[in-house]
Design a protein around this motif. Structure first.
Motif, mmCIF file in Angstrom:
data_model
loop_
_atom_site.group_PDB
_atom_site.id
_atom_site.type_symbol
_atom_site.label_atom_id
_atom_site.label_comp_id
_atom_site.label_asym_id
_atom_site.label_seq_id
_atom_site.Cartn_x
_atom_site.Cartn_y
_atom_site.Cartn_z
ATOM 1 N N GLU A 169 31.298 35.164 33.873
ATOM 2 C CA GLU A 169 32.302 34.694 34.779
ATOM 3 C C GLU A 169 32.136 33.926 35.755
ATOM 4 O OE1 GLU A 169 34.368 32.742 32.574
ATOM 5 O OE2 GLU A 169 33.980 34.208 31.134
ATOM 6 N N PRO A 170 32.762 32.650 36.675
ATOM 7 C CA PRO A 170 32.163 32.330 37.760
ATOM 8 C C PRO A 170 32.980 33.946 38.880
ATOM 9 C CG PRO A 170 33.308 30.797 37.059
ATOM 10 C CD PRO A 170 32.882 31.840 35.617
ATOM 11 N N PRO A 171 32.807 33.660 39.945
ATOM 12 C CA PRO A 171 33.794 34.705 40.963
ATOM 13 C C PRO A 171 34.635 34.531 41.171
ATOM 14 C CG PRO A 171 31.224 33.808 42.524
ATOM 15 C CD PRO A 171 31.343 32.883 40.835
ATOM 16 N N HIS A 172 34.750 32.851 41.120
ATOM 17 C CA HIS A 172 36.738 32.797 41.177
ATOM 18 C C HIS A 172 37.474 32.852 40.271
ATOM 19 C CE1 HIS A 172 35.856 29.354 39.324
ATOM 20 N NE2 HIS A 172 36.654 28.912 39.201
ATOM 21 N N VAL A 173 37.407 32.918 38.881
ATOM 22 C CA VAL A 173 37.515 33.379 37.669
ATOM 23 C C VAL A 173 37.771 35.020 37.390
ATOM 24 C CG1 VAL A 173 37.495 33.269 34.978
ATOM 25 C CG2 VAL A 173 36.680 31.218 36.568
ATOM 26 N N ARG A 174 36.191 35.854 37.838
ATOM 27 C CA ARG A 174 36.563 37.615 37.777
ATOM 28 C C ARG A 174 37.652 37.955 39.074
ATOM 29 N NH1 ARG A 174 31.003 40.295 36.721
ATOM 30 N NH2 ARG A 174 30.832 40.031 38.722
ATOM 31 N N ARG A 175 37.642 37.203 39.821
ATOM 32 C CA ARG A 175 38.385 37.317 41.355
ATOM 33 C C ARG A 175 40.072 37.263 40.849
ATOM 34 N NH1 ARG A 175 38.279 35.453 46.749
ATOM 35 N NH2 ARG A 175 39.742 37.596 47.800
ATOM 36 N N GLU A 176 40.361 35.989 40.505
ATOM 37 C CA GLU A 176 41.717 36.055 39.305
ATOM 38 C C GLU A 176 42.704 36.799 37.930
ATOM 39 O OE1 GLU A 176 43.578 32.201 38.857
ATOM 40 O OE2 GLU A 176 42.127 31.125 39.601
ATOM 41 N N ALA A 177 41.210 37.020 37.295
ATOM 42 C CA ALA A 177 41.199 37.685 35.890
ATOM 43 C C ALA A 177 41.203 39.052 36.278
ATOM 44 C CB ALA A 177 40.203 37.298 35.198
ATOM 45 N N MET A 227 31.108 44.084 45.831
ATOM 46 C CA MET A 227 31.677 45.710 46.265
ATOM 47 C C MET A 227 33.007 44.970 47.695
ATOM 48 S SD MET A 227 30.689 48.175 45.290
ATOM 49 C CE MET A 227 30.957 49.533 46.132
ATOM 50 N N ARG A 228 32.668 44.169 48.539
ATOM 51 C CA ARG A 228 33.089 44.275 49.621
ATOM 52 C C ARG A 228 34.555 43.156 49.545
ATOM 53 N NH1 ARG A 228 29.010 42.137 53.342
ATOM 54 N NH2 ARG A 228 29.313 40.263 52.751
ATOM 55 N N GLU A 229 34.775 42.160 48.285
ATOM 56 C CA GLU A 229 35.645 41.461 48.326
ATOM 57 C C GLU A 229 36.541 42.633 47.058
ATOM 58 O OE1 GLU A 229 35.236 37.239 46.581
ATOM 59 O OE2 GLU A 229 35.691 38.794 44.216
ATOM 60 N N ASP A 242 40.003 42.711 48.146
ATOM 61 C CA ASP A 242 41.314 42.612 47.618
ATOM 62 C C ASP A 242 41.819 44.001 46.980
ATOM 63 O OD1 ASP A 242 40.979 40.056 47.325
ATOM 64 O OD2 ASP A 242 39.272 39.822 45.628
ATOM 65 N N GLY A 243 42.109 44.859 47.500
ATOM 66 C CA GLY A 243 42.186 45.894 47.504
ATOM 67 C C GLY A 243 42.259 47.033 46.131
ATOM 68 N N TYR A 244 41.064 47.125 45.102
ATOM 69 C CA TYR A 244 40.136 47.543 44.628
ATOM 70 C C TYR A 244 39.732 48.661 45.223
ATOM 71 C CZ TYR A 244 41.503 43.693 41.571
ATOM 72 O OH TYR A 244 42.574 42.835 40.587
ATOM 73 N N VAL A 245 39.851 50.282 43.814
ATOM 74 C CA VAL A 245 38.958 50.642 44.676
ATOM 75 C C VAL A 245 37.882 50.445 44.166
ATOM 76 C CG1 VAL A 245 38.741 53.441 44.894
ATOM 77 C CG2 VAL A 245 40.544 52.667 45.525
ATOM 78 N N PRO A 246 36.792 50.572 44.137
ATOM 79 C CA PRO A 246 35.131 50.234 43.383
ATOM 80 C C PRO A 246 34.646 51.783 42.650
ATOM 81 C CG PRO A 246 34.955 49.173 45.053
ATOM 82 C CD PRO A 246 35.651 50.006 45.659
ATOM 83 N N ALA A 301 35.291 48.201 55.075
ATOM 84 C CA ALA A 301 35.811 47.704 54.310
ATOM 85 C C ALA A 301 36.480 49.173 53.824
ATOM 86 C CB ALA A 301 36.124 46.272 53.674
ATOM 87 N N GLY A 302 34.893 49.848 52.863
ATOM 88 C CA GLY A 302 34.876 50.734 52.222
ATOM 89 C C GLY A 302 35.804 52.063 53.187
ATOM 90 N N GLU A 303 35.444 52.176 54.049
ATOM 91 C CA GLU A 303 36.299 53.386 55.258
ATOM 92 C C GLU A 303 37.762 52.686 54.954
ATOM 93 O OE1 GLU A 303 33.375 53.152 58.107
ATOM 94 O OE2 GLU A 303 31.890 54.687 57.382
ATOM 95 N N LYS A 304 37.657 51.454 55.165
ATOM 96 C CA LYS A 304 39.555 51.531 54.954
ATOM 97 C C LYS A 304 40.532 51.638 53.318
ATOM 98 C CE LYS A 304 42.655 47.900 56.031
ATOM 99 N NZ LYS A 304 43.448 48.572 55.347
ATOM 100 N N ILE A 305 39.357 51.563 52.767
ATOM 101 C CA ILE A 305 40.255 51.821 51.450
ATOM 102 C C ILE A 305 40.033 53.511 51.096
ATOM 103 C CG2 ILE A 305 39.350 51.962 49.027
ATOM 104 C CD1 ILE A 305 40.941 49.518 49.463
ATOM 105 N N ILE A 306 39.013 54.348 52.024
ATOM 106 C CA ILE A 306 39.438 55.826 51.346
ATOM 107 C C ILE A 306 40.357 56.049 51.747
ATOM 108 C CG2 ILE A 306 38.150 57.239 51.870
ATOM 109 C CD1 ILE A 306 35.857 56.429 50.958
#
Ligand code: SAM
Ligand code: SF4
Length: 475
Positions: free
Chosen positions: A322-330, A375-377, A381-385, A437-442
């Motif tokens: 899937e392209p990035p924009h579909v992945r992001r939405e789905a 990872m950064r995206e 978007d508020g996910y924890v990879p 970005a990761g340090e902020k999420i942690i």
């Protein structure tokens, strides 16, 4: 070269797909609001749905009702999985294939395909390339050919686990290959595989017959449908199912997948570990003009949401087809795993270059952004990879896989393991922007955890990873 094994079914093999019944369910009148809400309530109580209930969700046409289904899928995902997303990348080991699946660039009739099988050194280099960017999980992918018998696949699994570069290692190796016999599954299990994935492609018998010539091994529908059951009987208790969307009506395929999950649960006491729902992509030598059933982006989101609600405890895998924009939405409708930084050419991680080459790969990918960017995206978007592999390594698999049955499991194990594996990634592999970005999420995730010895232990482990160079500290 070894011969491929005889195609013997399990004594429990049964063709549980009744085309006429599923087709009737896909064309039934839309269920009313009261019924849909009742089914959503059942799902939110984390009970898996029956096929008829899934059909009622698929029947929705009213935009308000569809919105309620989306909202419920988002909520169930949050309740069951939190905001974690598990990451992996595939390694295509060999594209020799005796089958002739009409949609696939590896099919034997495709004279343009550049045929290749990685030798041990080449496989090691692919593994190292994944480790060098921070991956911990891979899935090895094979065509169906006597070269790729169970011993060969098991050997590739061992080579993958043994290959380590720097602080990198692959901690879980899954397989996507043709269905095996009992002996084959045992051999591969002994090498330490995670999930054995087999996609039925289409559950619709007539379409299956059209796309998979009778004189090929894959032409045997029931042998494939029974593949996960045999795997479970042979001790591979993490199995994956999937359908290739775009071959037949998408609602039918969702009902097929849910029927498969119900069958495994009823027969073996455990449902599938994962469900994959790839959409068909352009491929070398492929012109699909028969009853090609396109799934548009809206239908794609709906099918993910309905699957989420139907099988609350099963991981849903959204691939880089899937392209990035579909992945992001789905993603938000219930996906729990994605691949990132993927290539599907044989040897693609070392000699693929920046562009894709259709004759060397199975199909064209939609998202070839590097892992660091994905990872950064995700974190923006508020996910924890998460690169966690703890359950499988501690034997928490199959019927022992209690992740969701034990109250507080996610808090005690999943979130801490996601944070520690993310910290490893940030320390060893991330670009400065991704690290920030990761340090902020942690920090955000730590702020949600109650003060106490549990939190202190997580904070201490994060410090030991970041400042002390320790690795692989899983709960
Ligand atoms: N050869 C094994 C088999 O067929 O089960 C496993 C590997 S096959 C390389 C992996 C999966 O890729 C297939 O099960 C199919 O669903 C998917 N696939 C094949 N052709 C595709 C295409 N053109 N676009 C998207 N996915 C495709
Ligand atoms: Fe071979 Fe699998 Fe492609 Fe079919 S889908 S042609 S079996 S690699």
């Amino acid at each position: 070269m070894c011969a491929l094994p005889a195609m013997t079914l399990s004594p429990k093999a049964v063709d549980f797909i009744d085309d006429a019944r599923l087709t009737a369910l896909t064309s039934a009148a839309p269920a009313d609001f009261a019924r849909v809400r009742e089914i959503i309530a059942k799902s939110l109580s984390k009970e898996p749905l029956e096929v008829e209930e899934t059909a009622a969700l698929l029947s929705a046409t009213d935009p308000g009702m569809i919105e309620e289904i989306f909202a419920a899928a988002r909520q169930l995902k949050r309740d069951v999985y939190g905001n974690r997303i598990v990451l992996f990348a595939p390694i295509y080991v060999g594209n020799e294939c005796l089958n002739d699946c009409l949609y696939c660039g590896f099919k034997r009739s495709n004279a343009d395909a550049v045929r290749r099988t990685l030798d041990d050194d080449e496989l090691r280099r692919q593994v190292e390339a994944l480790e060098q960017v921070g991956h911990r999980r891979t899935i090895l992918v094979f065509g169906e050919h006597p070269l790729y018998d169970a011993d060969f696949i098991a050997h590739c699994v061992r080579v993958t686990y043994e290959t380590k570069v720097g602080r990198g290692d692959i901690r879980r190796v899954n397989i996507n290959a043709a269905p095996m016999d009992y002996e084959g599954y045992r051999t591969i299990k002994a090498a330490g595989i995670g999930t054995y994935q087999i996609f039925q492609e289409t559950y619709h018998h007539a379409t299956y017959a059209q796309l998979h010539p009778r004189n090929t091994r894959k032409g045997n529908y029931l042998y494939r449908l029974d593949g996960q059951g045999r795997a479970m009987e042979a001790g591979c208790d993490d199995v994956g199912i999937g359908a290739l969307f775009g071959l037949h009506d998408w609602r039918f395929e969702v009902l097929g997948l849910v029927s498969h999950a119900v069958h495994l649960r009823r027969t073996y006491g455990v449902g599938p570990h994962t469900i994959s729902f790839p959409r068909i992509r352009p491929a070398s030598g492929v012109t699909l003009d028969h009853n090609y059933a396109q799934v548009d982006d809206e239908a794609f989101k709906r099918l993910i949401a309905v699957l989420r609600l139907s099988v609350p405890y099963t991981g849903l895998i959204l691939t880089a087809r899937e392209p990035p924009h579909v992945r992001r939405e789905a993603m938000e409708f219930g996906v729990s795993q994605i691949d990132a930084g993927s290539r599907c050419e044989i040897g693609g991680y070392t000699d693929g270059g920046k562009k894709q080459n259709l004759d060397r790969e199975q199909f064209a990918l939609g998202d070839i952004r590097p892992l660091d960017v994905v990872m950064r995206e995700l974190m923006a978007d508020g996910y924890v990879p998460s690169f966690c592999t703890a359950c499988y390594r501690l034997g928490r698999t199959g019927e022992h896989f209690m992740e969701f049955a034990i109250p507080g499991f996610i808090k005690r194990f999943c979130t801490p393991n996601a944070l520690t594996t993310l910290e490893e990634y940030l320390t060893d592999y991330a670009s400065p922007e991704t690290r920030a970005a990761g340090e902020k999420i942690i920090a955000d995730e730590l702020a949600k955890i109650d003060e106490g010895p549990g939190k202190a232990e997580i904070v201490d482990r994060l410090r030991r990873i970041r400042d002390g160079g320790e690795r692989d500290l899983y709960f």
